[in-house]
Design a protein around this motif. Structure first.
Motif, short mmCIF file in Angstrom:
data_model
loop_
_atom_site.label_atom_id
_atom_site.label_comp_id
_atom_site.label_asym_id
_atom_site.label_seq_id
_atom_site.Cartn_x
_atom_site.Cartn_y
_atom_site.Cartn_z
N VAL A 54 3.30 -1.44 -10.86
CA VAL A 54 2.08 -0.47 -10.97
C VAL A 54 0.92 -1.07 -9.89
CG1 VAL A 54 2.44 -0.05 -13.15
CG2 VAL A 54 1.07 -1.87 -12.44
N ALA A 55 1.34 -2.02 -9.26
CA ALA A 55 0.48 -2.74 -7.94
C ALA A 55 0.68 -1.96 -7.02
CB ALA A 55 0.50 -4.07 -7.76
N ALA A 56 -0.35 -1.18 -6.31
CA ALA A 56 -0.14 -0.73 -5.08
C ALA A 56 -1.73 -0.71 -4.43
CB ALA A 56 0.15 0.69 -5.11
N PRO A 57 -1.99 -1.34 -3.24
CA PRO A 57 -3.20 -1.22 -2.88
C PRO A 57 -3.67 0.10 -2.65
CG PRO A 57 -1.73 -1.93 -0.83
CD PRO A 57 -0.93 -1.86 -2.39
N ALA A 58 -5.07 0.23 -2.68
CA ALA A 58 -5.91 1.47 -2.49
C ALA A 58 -6.32 1.48 -1.13
CB ALA A 58 -7.13 1.59 -3.48
N PRO A 59 -6.42 2.72 -0.42
CA PRO A 59 -6.77 2.53 1.00
C PRO A 59 -8.25 2.25 1.02
CG PRO A 59 -6.35 4.58 0.24
CD PRO A 59 -6.04 3.89 -1.01
N ALA A 60 -8.75 1.78 2.40
CA ALA A 60 -9.86 1.55 2.64
C ALA A 60 -10.90 2.82 2.56
CB ALA A 60 -10.13 0.87 3.90
N HIS A 61 -12.21 2.57 2.08
CA HIS A 61 -12.94 3.57 1.94
C HIS A 61 -13.88 3.50 2.93
CE1 HIS A 61 -15.33 6.67 -0.24
NE2 HIS A 61 -16.38 5.94 -0.02
N ASP A 62 -14.38 4.80 3.68
CA ASP A 62 -15.16 5.06 4.54
C ASP A 62 -16.39 5.82 4.15
OD1 ASP A 62 -17.06 5.46 6.61
OD2 ASP A 62 -15.34 6.33 8.08
#
Length: 460
Positions: A54-62
């Motif tokens: 279930v681990a998946a990095p979330a994208p960076a937020h702008d």
């Protein structure tokens, strides 16, 4: 020796048998077909196997960009309602785009494609000072489930806390209607879905024959791929028509009309649609079809390898694979978990579909011992779903491919389709079922007549 009166009576005596045989034949065709269609429909969304990471990095937020949340249902989400809008928004580079769900467990998509949501609702709430700017609601599986009820409550809370722009895709409009967010409004949906929506939600002013209905803070798009039109409309409003036109070019969308909800043909059930019914009801020998996931595959390309072969056509039993059985990352950062590896599954496969223009250019998928050769769906330029329609026409028949295009509410003219014109083998199967059922009735009646009437009970 038969008398003239006996000969006159025989035709009259046959009519009840003929009517009974016809009725039983019809019931047999419908009954067998219903069992087949029910079984096939039950295979579209199946729970991910245990042990899926279930681990998946979330994208960076702008924080300078508007945020788009693509909502996923825990029990299943339509792959062609959700992935194309995701890629349309992501291709612009002008939005934060996230897939979100009540929690971060893998979500099954159409045909057994397991996706790990980028954020859960709590993480999205913590990331933003208020509701996201845009919420996209695709078709969610198991509408009466606790998971969908959680989604509905979350949508209602977002509307209570702010005015996010809501975009429904296809029968995602049902979710908004159940949430009470379409009451008194004009709206649209898939042409088949409108039959039930008009019955269950008469408080909504349903429309058809349009790509989408823009009612200010709510946009509802019509069937499946017309979610692309709705997404492009959102981009027009927030970033302008030039950015929207660039997104349409990026995915090969051939039918962008800026600035207006252009009309599309009104669809309704028609005689050629029998091809779809035959496929759903009598295709008991659906091939086990591997769908090879590769890093960098386009989200629309991936959707095109699954939805056309499953929902409302039931042409295949897909099995998602990667070369080594590990998760893959799509073109714009979505994580998908396969349900097998290519070598281990080769002996179980009848077909192997390889989505992705890059994969077709590389053409490095080996033909494994005991396995089928790869079919590259995107070895020609154009809109990604063109390759699936061409493959269905060549492998199955043209009539079924056209039924699939109709259910997708396909943009513009269909690609050139070559293959058998009609599913004759399935037609013969249905006719044989009817013939066997009718023949059994006729045989039973004849045997009963030969035995004669039962003896009368003795008088006391």
């Amino acid at each position: 020796m038969a008398t003239e009166v006996d000969r006159r009576r025989r035709p009259a005596r046959r009519w009840p048998t003929v009517v009974l045989a016809a009725l039983v034949a019809l019931l047999a065709v419908v009954g067998v077909g219903a069992l087949g269609a029910t079984g096939a429909a039950g295979e579209i969304y199946t729970a991910p196997p245990p042990g899926v990471p279930v681990a998946a990095p979330a994208p960076a937020h702008d924080p300078a960009k508007p945020t788009v949340a693509i909502v996923l249902g825990p029990e299943g989400t339509n792959v062609a309602d959700s992935l194309p809008p995701y890629e349309v928004f992501a291709a612009t580079g002008a939005f934060n785009v996230y897939t979100v769900a009540p929690d971060r467990r893998p979500v099954p998509m159409t045909g057994g494609l397991d996706h790990v949501p980028q954020l859960d609702f709590a993480a999205l709430d913590a990331l933003l000072p208020g509701p996201p700017d845009v919420i996209v609601v695709p078709q969610l599986h198991a509408m009466d489930s606790a998971g969908v009820a959680t989604v509905i409550r979350w949508l209602q809370r977002q509307r209570a806390e702010g005015r996010p722009l809501l975009l429904s895709v296809c029968v995602g409009a049902w979710v908004l209607a159940d949430a009470g967010l379409l009451d008194g409004r004009p709206a649209t949906s898939h042409w088949l879905g409108l039959i039930g929506l008009r019955r269950d939600h008469p408080e909504v002013r349903w429309q058809d024959g349009v790509r989408y209905v823009d009612d200010g803070d709510v946009i509802t798009s019509s069937g499946v791929l017309r979610g692309v039109d709705g997404s492009l409309r959102v981009i027009e409003r927030l970033r302008g028509p030039e950015v929207a036109a660039g997104a349409a070019r990026a995915i090969g969308w051939p039918d962008y009309v800026p600035g207006t909800a252009a009309a599309i043909p009104r669809s309704s059930p028609a005689p050629p649609d029998v091809a779809g019914l035959l496929s759903a009801a009598y295709r008991a020998d659906r091939p086990t079809t591997g769908v090879l996931l590769t890093d960098g595959v386009g989200e629309v390309e991936l959707a095109s390898a699954l939805r056309p072969y499953t929902e409302l056509s039931y042409l295949a039993r897909p099995l998602t694979l990667s070369a080594d059985g590990r998760p893959v990352r799509s073109r714009h950062g979505l994580v998908f978990v396969p349900r097998g590896d290519l070598v281990g599954a080769a002996g179980r496969l009848d077909r192997l579909l390889v989505p992705g223009a890059q994969a077709a250019r590389d053409a490095r998928v080996p033909v494994l011992p005991g396995g089928p050769p790869p079919t590259y769906l995107h070895d020609r330029p154009g809109f990604a779903f063109d390759g699936a329609l061409r493959d269905i026409a060549a492998t199955d028949d043209v009539a079924t491919a056209r039924w699939v295009a109709k259910t997708l509410q396909y943009p513009g003219p269909e690609p050139t389709l070559t293959g058998a014109r009609w599913p004759w083998a399935l037609t013969v199967r249905a006719v044989l079922i009817a013939a066997v059922a009718a023949g059994a009735v006729v045989l039973a009646v004849r045997l009963r007549r030969r035995r004669g009437p039962p003896p009368a009970a003795p008088r006391r």
